[in-house]
Design an enzyme around this catalytic site. Sequence first.
Site, PDB file in Angstrom:
ATOM      1  N   THR A   3     -32.406 -10.577  -4.893  1.00  0.00           N
ATOM      2  CA  THR A   3     -33.626 -11.129  -5.492  1.00  0.00           C
ATOM      3  C   THR A   3     -33.471 -12.625  -5.755  1.00  0.00           C
ATOM      4  O   THR A   3     -34.389 -13.408  -5.509  1.00  0.00           O
ATOM      5  CB  THR A   3     -33.951 -10.380  -6.804  1.00  0.00           C
ATOM      6  OG1 THR A   3     -34.137  -9.006  -6.480  1.00  0.00           O
ATOM      7  CG2 THR A   3     -35.203 -10.913  -7.463  1.00  0.00           C
ATOM      8  N   GLU A  12     -32.564  -6.334 -17.080  1.00  0.00           N
ATOM      9  CA  GLU A  12     -32.804  -6.701 -15.686  1.00  0.00           C
ATOM     10  C   GLU A  12     -32.476  -8.166 -15.435  1.00  0.00           C
ATOM     11  O   GLU A  12     -31.901  -8.519 -14.394  1.00  0.00           O
ATOM     12  CB  GLU A  12     -34.251  -6.420 -15.270  1.00  0.00           C
ATOM     13  CG  GLU A  12     -34.354  -6.512 -13.767  1.00  0.00           C
ATOM     14  CD  GLU A  12     -35.755  -6.584 -13.210  1.00  0.00           C
ATOM     15  OE1 GLU A  12     -36.710  -6.539 -13.983  1.00  0.00           O
ATOM     16  OE2 GLU A  12     -35.864  -6.696 -11.985  1.00  0.00           O
TER      17      GLU A  12
HETATM   18  N1  HSE Z   1     -41.479 -10.292  -8.868  1.00  0.00           N
HETATM   19  C1  HSE Z   1     -40.117 -10.266  -8.440  1.00  0.00           C
HETATM   20  C2  HSE Z   1     -39.966 -11.109  -7.194  1.00  0.00           C
HETATM   21  C3  HSE Z   1     -39.743  -8.862  -8.151  1.00  0.00           C
HETATM   22  O1  HSE Z   1     -40.808 -10.980  -6.305  1.00  0.00           O
HETATM   23  O2  HSE Z   1     -39.020 -11.889  -7.106  1.00  0.00           O
HETATM   24  C4  HSE Z   1     -38.341  -8.703  -7.664  1.00  0.00           C
HETATM   25  O3  HSE Z   1     -37.534  -8.209  -8.668  1.00  0.00           O
END
Ligand code: HSE
Length: 300
Positions: A183, A130
Amino acid sequence: KEVRVFAPATVANVACGYDVLGFAINEPGDEVVVRHSDKPGLRITKITGDDGKLPKTVEGNTAGVAALDLLRHLGMTDRGIEMEIHKKMPFGSGLGSSAASAVAGVYAVNKLIGEPLSKLQLLPFAMTGEASADGAYHADNVGPSLLGGIVFIRSNQELDIAQLPVPKNLYAAVVHPDIEILTKVAREILPKEIPLENATQQIGNLGGLICGLIQEDYGMISRSIHDVIAEPRRQKLIPEFYKAKRSALANGALGFSISGAGPSVFALCEGKDTAKKVAAAVSKVFTDAGLGNQQHVSPI
Ligand code: HSE
Protein backbone atom coordinates in the site's frame (compact mmCIF):
# COMPACT_ATOMS: atom_id res chain seq x y z
CA LYS A 1 -13.36 -17.66 28.65
CA GLU A 2 -12.32 -17.52 25.02
CA VAL A 3 -13.46 -15.10 22.32
CA ARG A 4 -13.09 -15.92 18.62
CA VAL A 5 -13.68 -13.13 16.09
CA PHE A 6 -13.75 -13.07 12.29
CA ALA A 7 -13.26 -9.75 10.51
CA PRO A 8 -13.94 -9.62 6.77
CA ALA A 9 -11.93 -8.38 3.84
CA THR A 10 -12.92 -5.05 2.32
CA VAL A 11 -12.85 -3.22 -0.98
CA ALA A 12 -11.65 0.33 -0.35
CA ASN A 13 -12.04 3.41 -2.55
CA VAL A 14 -14.83 1.78 -4.64
CA ALA A 15 -13.29 3.56 -7.67
CA CYS A 16 -14.15 7.21 -7.04
CA GLY A 17 -13.91 7.37 -3.22
CA TYR A 18 -10.17 7.39 -2.56
CA ASP A 19 -9.73 6.97 1.23
CA VAL A 20 -13.41 7.82 1.87
CA LEU A 21 -15.49 4.83 0.72
CA GLY A 22 -15.29 1.09 1.27
CA PHE A 23 -17.42 -2.04 1.59
CA ALA A 24 -17.09 -5.41 3.30
CA ILE A 25 -17.28 -8.76 1.50
CA ASN A 26 -18.28 -12.10 3.04
CA GLU A 27 -14.91 -13.77 2.66
CA PRO A 28 -11.96 -14.01 2.98
CA GLY A 29 -11.13 -12.49 6.36
CA ASP A 30 -8.86 -12.84 9.38
CA GLU A 31 -9.54 -14.53 12.69
CA VAL A 32 -8.34 -13.59 16.16
CA VAL A 33 -8.77 -15.66 19.32
CA VAL A 34 -8.23 -14.14 22.77
CA ARG A 35 -8.39 -15.57 26.28
CA HIS A 36 -7.59 -14.46 29.82
CA SER A 37 -4.19 -15.30 31.23
CA ASP A 38 -2.61 -15.17 34.71
CA LYS A 39 0.45 -13.50 33.28
CA PRO A 40 -0.07 -9.70 33.13
CA GLY A 41 -0.05 -7.89 29.79
CA LEU A 42 -1.12 -8.63 26.23
CA ARG A 43 0.86 -11.41 24.51
CA ILE A 44 0.71 -12.99 21.07
CA THR A 45 0.94 -16.74 21.55
CA LYS A 46 0.33 -17.99 18.03
CA ILE A 47 0.21 -16.70 14.45
CA THR A 48 -0.84 -18.87 11.52
CA GLY A 49 -1.20 -18.20 7.80
CA ASP A 50 1.48 -15.50 7.64
CA ASP A 51 4.28 -17.62 6.15
CA GLY A 52 6.35 -16.65 9.15
CA LYS A 53 6.33 -12.97 8.09
CA LEU A 54 4.89 -11.47 11.27
CA PRO A 55 6.97 -11.21 14.44
CA LYS A 56 5.23 -12.53 17.54
CA THR A 57 5.46 -9.17 19.29
CA VAL A 58 2.36 -7.15 20.10
CA GLU A 59 3.81 -4.16 18.21
CA GLY A 60 4.70 -6.30 15.18
CA ASN A 61 1.20 -6.74 13.79
CA THR A 62 -1.93 -4.65 13.40
CA ALA A 63 -4.12 -6.85 15.67
CA GLY A 64 -1.72 -6.41 18.58
CA VAL A 65 -1.23 -2.68 18.03
CA ALA A 66 -4.98 -2.00 17.81
CA ALA A 67 -5.76 -4.08 20.93
CA LEU A 68 -2.93 -2.51 22.92
CA ASP A 69 -4.10 0.98 21.93
CA LEU A 70 -7.54 0.10 23.31
CA LEU A 71 -6.11 -1.32 26.56
CA ARG A 72 -3.97 1.82 27.01
CA HIS A 73 -7.03 4.01 26.50
CA LEU A 74 -8.86 2.04 29.19
CA GLY A 75 -5.85 1.97 31.54
CA MET A 76 -5.86 -1.83 31.41
CA THR A 77 -2.45 -2.72 29.98
CA ASP A 78 -1.79 -4.96 33.03
CA ARG A 79 -4.65 -7.30 32.08
CA GLY A 80 -3.37 -10.77 31.25
CA ILE A 81 -4.55 -11.55 27.71
CA GLU A 82 -3.30 -14.14 25.23
CA MET A 83 -3.95 -13.53 21.53
CA GLU A 84 -3.82 -15.87 18.52
CA ILE A 85 -3.90 -14.44 15.01
CA HIS A 86 -4.99 -16.57 12.08
CA LYS A 87 -4.28 -14.80 8.78
CA LYS A 88 -6.63 -16.11 6.13
CA MET A 89 -5.75 -13.77 3.32
CA PRO A 90 -2.48 -12.63 1.82
CA PHE A 91 -0.63 -9.41 2.69
CA GLY A 92 -0.55 -6.70 0.07
CA SER A 93 -3.65 -8.07 -1.65
CA GLY A 94 -5.70 -4.87 -1.79
CA LEU A 95 -8.37 -6.59 0.28
CA GLY A 96 -7.66 -4.86 3.58
CA SER A 97 -5.68 -7.66 5.20
CA SER A 98 -3.98 -5.48 7.80
CA ALA A 99 -7.31 -3.75 8.49
CA ALA A 100 -9.14 -7.05 9.05
CA SER A 101 -6.52 -8.17 11.59
CA ALA A 102 -6.70 -4.82 13.38
CA VAL A 103 -10.50 -4.98 13.56
CA ALA A 104 -10.55 -8.60 14.73
CA GLY A 105 -7.89 -7.85 17.38
CA VAL A 106 -9.55 -4.82 18.91
CA TYR A 107 -13.06 -6.27 18.69
CA ALA A 108 -12.01 -9.54 20.34
CA VAL A 109 -10.24 -7.85 23.26
CA ASN A 110 -13.13 -5.43 23.82
CA LYS A 111 -15.50 -8.39 23.95
CA LEU A 112 -13.25 -10.37 26.32
CA ILE A 113 -13.14 -7.54 28.85
CA GLY A 114 -16.93 -7.08 28.91
CA GLU A 115 -17.53 -4.73 25.98
CA PRO A 116 -16.77 -1.39 27.64
CA LEU A 117 -16.84 0.33 24.23
CA SER A 118 -19.36 0.21 21.39
CA LYS A 119 -18.40 -1.04 17.91
CA LEU A 120 -18.23 2.51 16.62
CA GLN A 121 -16.00 3.60 19.50
CA LEU A 122 -13.49 0.91 18.52
CA LEU A 123 -12.86 2.52 15.14
CA PRO A 124 -9.97 4.86 16.12
CA PHE A 125 -8.06 1.97 17.74
CA ALA A 126 -8.50 -0.20 14.65
CA MET A 127 -7.24 2.75 12.54
CA THR A 128 -4.14 3.09 14.70
CA GLY A 129 -3.53 -0.64 14.23
CA GLU A 130 -3.79 -0.42 10.47
CA ALA A 131 -1.70 2.75 10.32
CA SER A 132 1.14 0.81 11.97
CA ALA A 133 1.31 -1.28 8.78
CA ASP A 134 0.73 1.16 5.95
CA GLY A 135 1.70 4.47 7.54
CA ALA A 136 -1.58 6.20 6.71
CA TYR A 137 -4.63 6.96 8.80
CA HIS A 138 -7.76 6.10 6.83
CA ALA A 139 -10.96 4.24 7.72
CA ASP A 140 -12.06 2.99 4.29
CA ASN A 141 -10.95 -0.57 5.14
CA VAL A 142 -11.34 -0.73 8.93
CA GLY A 143 -14.71 1.08 8.82
CA PRO A 144 -16.58 -1.48 6.69
CA SER A 145 -14.66 -4.42 8.19
CA LEU A 146 -15.88 -3.35 11.64
CA LEU A 147 -19.38 -2.13 10.78
CA GLY A 148 -20.29 -4.09 7.63
CA GLY A 149 -21.89 -2.87 4.39
CA ILE A 150 -20.74 0.26 2.60
CA VAL A 151 -19.21 2.96 4.75
CA PHE A 152 -18.62 6.55 3.68
CA ILE A 153 -16.08 8.62 5.58
CA ARG A 154 -16.58 12.37 5.30
CA SER A 155 -13.42 13.00 7.32
CA ASN A 156 -10.76 10.52 8.42
CA GLN A 157 -9.37 13.08 10.88
CA GLU A 158 -12.71 13.82 12.58
CA LEU A 159 -13.96 10.28 12.00
CA ASP A 160 -17.24 11.49 10.65
CA ILE A 161 -18.75 8.43 9.00
CA ALA A 162 -22.03 7.06 7.65
CA GLN A 163 -23.22 3.61 6.66
CA LEU A 164 -24.96 3.81 3.29
CA PRO A 165 -27.97 1.80 2.17
CA VAL A 166 -27.32 -0.86 -0.45
CA PRO A 167 -29.69 -2.05 -3.20
CA LYS A 168 -30.76 -5.63 -2.44
CA ASN A 169 -29.35 -7.13 -5.59
CA LEU A 170 -25.96 -5.43 -5.59
CA TYR A 171 -23.07 -7.91 -5.68
CA ALA A 172 -19.32 -7.60 -5.83
CA ALA A 173 -17.07 -9.79 -7.96
CA VAL A 174 -13.55 -9.62 -6.58
CA VAL A 175 -10.48 -11.23 -8.12
CA HIS A 176 -7.10 -11.35 -6.46
CA PRO A 177 -4.17 -12.04 -8.79
CA ASP A 178 -1.22 -13.62 -6.98
CA ILE A 179 1.11 -10.67 -6.79
CA GLU A 180 1.86 -8.40 -3.86
CA ILE A 181 1.59 -4.63 -3.93
CA LEU A 182 2.56 -2.67 -0.85
CA THR A 183 0.00 0.00 0.00
CA LYS A 184 2.83 2.37 0.89
CA VAL A 185 4.27 2.05 -2.63
CA ALA A 186 0.87 2.38 -4.30
CA ARG A 187 0.27 5.58 -2.33
CA GLU A 188 3.65 7.05 -3.18
CA ILE A 189 2.98 6.90 -6.93
CA LEU A 190 -0.11 9.10 -6.62
CA PRO A 191 0.23 12.79 -7.50
CA LYS A 192 0.18 15.38 -4.73
CA GLU A 193 -1.77 17.75 -6.98
CA ILE A 194 -4.52 16.98 -9.46
CA PRO A 195 -6.08 19.10 -12.21
CA LEU A 196 -9.31 20.84 -11.25
CA GLU A 197 -11.08 19.02 -14.10
CA ASN A 198 -10.20 15.63 -12.55
CA ALA A 199 -11.29 16.77 -9.10
CA THR A 200 -14.65 17.85 -10.51
CA GLN A 201 -15.15 14.53 -12.33
CA GLN A 202 -14.23 12.53 -9.24
CA ILE A 203 -16.55 14.53 -6.96
CA GLY A 204 -19.39 14.13 -9.49
CA ASN A 205 -18.85 10.38 -9.64
CA LEU A 206 -18.63 9.97 -5.86
CA GLY A 207 -21.85 11.94 -5.40
CA GLY A 208 -23.45 9.96 -8.23
CA LEU A 209 -22.47 6.63 -6.71
CA ILE A 210 -23.92 7.60 -3.34
CA CYS A 211 -27.15 8.85 -4.98
CA GLY A 212 -27.35 5.60 -6.98
CA LEU A 213 -27.02 3.51 -3.82
CA ILE A 214 -29.67 5.52 -1.98
CA GLN A 215 -32.12 5.58 -4.91
CA GLU A 216 -31.38 1.98 -5.99
CA ASP A 217 -30.54 3.38 -9.41
CA TYR A 218 -28.24 0.86 -11.08
CA GLY A 219 -27.80 3.14 -14.10
CA MET A 220 -26.50 5.95 -11.91
CA ILE A 221 -24.24 3.50 -10.03
CA SER A 222 -22.85 2.25 -13.33
CA ARG A 223 -22.19 5.74 -14.72
CA SER A 224 -20.43 6.72 -11.49
CA ILE A 225 -17.89 3.89 -11.03
CA HIS A 226 -14.92 5.72 -12.55
CA ASP A 227 -11.66 6.70 -10.95
CA VAL A 228 -9.72 9.38 -12.81
CA ILE A 229 -7.15 9.90 -10.05
CA ALA A 230 -5.66 6.67 -8.65
CA GLU A 231 -6.61 4.04 -11.25
CA PRO A 232 -4.67 5.55 -14.21
CA ARG A 233 -1.48 5.52 -12.10
CA ARG A 234 -1.96 2.28 -10.17
CA GLN A 235 -3.11 0.13 -13.10
CA LYS A 236 0.53 -0.05 -14.21
CA LEU A 237 1.22 -2.28 -11.20
CA ILE A 238 -1.47 -4.79 -12.23
CA PRO A 239 -0.76 -6.97 -15.29
CA GLU A 240 -3.62 -7.07 -17.84
CA PHE A 241 -5.66 -4.50 -15.90
CA TYR A 242 -7.42 -2.98 -18.91
CA LYS A 243 -8.00 -6.37 -20.52
CA ALA A 244 -9.65 -7.52 -17.26
CA LYS A 245 -11.73 -4.35 -17.17
CA ARG A 246 -12.93 -4.77 -20.76
CA SER A 247 -13.84 -8.37 -20.04
CA ALA A 248 -15.78 -7.46 -16.86
CA LEU A 249 -17.77 -4.77 -18.66
CA ALA A 250 -18.42 -7.04 -21.67
CA ASN A 251 -19.86 -9.62 -19.26
CA GLY A 252 -22.34 -7.20 -17.73
CA ALA A 253 -20.51 -5.54 -14.83
CA LEU A 254 -21.88 -2.15 -13.77
CA GLY A 255 -18.32 -0.93 -13.28
CA PHE A 256 -14.82 -2.15 -12.57
CA SER A 257 -11.77 -0.76 -10.79
CA ILE A 258 -8.91 -1.53 -8.41
CA SER A 259 -9.70 -2.80 -4.92
CA GLY A 260 -7.88 -0.55 -2.44
CA ALA A 261 -4.25 -0.22 -3.44
CA GLY A 262 -4.42 -3.40 -5.63
CA PRO A 263 -3.54 -5.87 -7.03
CA SER A 264 -7.09 -7.15 -6.38
CA VAL A 265 -9.73 -5.80 -8.73
CA PHE A 266 -13.48 -5.64 -8.25
CA ALA A 267 -16.65 -5.22 -10.25
CA LEU A 268 -20.06 -4.16 -8.98
CA CYS A 269 -22.86 -6.19 -10.55
CA GLU A 270 -26.62 -6.38 -10.50
CA GLY A 271 -27.43 -9.93 -9.39
CA LYS A 272 -25.38 -12.88 -8.19
CA ASP A 273 -25.34 -14.70 -11.54
CA THR A 274 -23.83 -11.71 -13.32
CA ALA A 275 -21.25 -11.33 -10.55
CA LYS A 276 -20.26 -15.00 -10.90
CA LYS A 277 -19.93 -14.65 -14.68
CA VAL A 278 -17.85 -11.48 -14.32
CA ALA A 279 -15.57 -13.01 -11.66
CA ALA A 280 -14.96 -16.03 -13.92
CA ALA A 281 -14.23 -13.83 -16.95
CA VAL A 282 -11.77 -11.62 -15.05
CA SER A 283 -10.14 -14.66 -13.47
CA LYS A 284 -9.65 -16.13 -16.97
CA VAL A 285 -7.80 -13.00 -18.13
CA PHE A 286 -5.28 -13.39 -15.30
CA THR A 287 -5.05 -17.17 -15.73
CA ASP A 288 -4.41 -16.78 -19.49
CA ALA A 289 -1.59 -14.40 -18.60
CA GLY A 290 -0.08 -17.09 -16.36
CA LEU A 291 -1.13 -15.40 -13.13
CA GLY A 292 -2.70 -17.52 -10.41
CA ASN A 293 -5.73 -15.87 -8.81
CA GLN A 294 -8.67 -16.30 -6.44
CA GLN A 295 -12.24 -15.17 -7.06
CA HIS A 296 -14.80 -14.07 -4.49
CA VAL A 297 -18.45 -13.23 -5.13
CA SER A 298 -20.30 -11.49 -2.32
CA PRO A 299 -23.45 -9.49 -1.69
CA ILE A 300 -22.63 -6.03 -0.38
N1 HSE B 1 -7.60 3.99 0.43
C1 HSE B 1 -6.40 3.21 0.53
C2 HSE B 1 -5.57 3.40 -0.72
C3 HSE B 1 -6.78 1.79 0.68
O1 HSE B 1 -6.15 3.35 -1.80
O2 HSE B 1 -4.36 3.59 -0.61
C4 HSE B 1 -5.61 0.86 0.77
O3 HSE B 1 -5.42 0.45 2.07
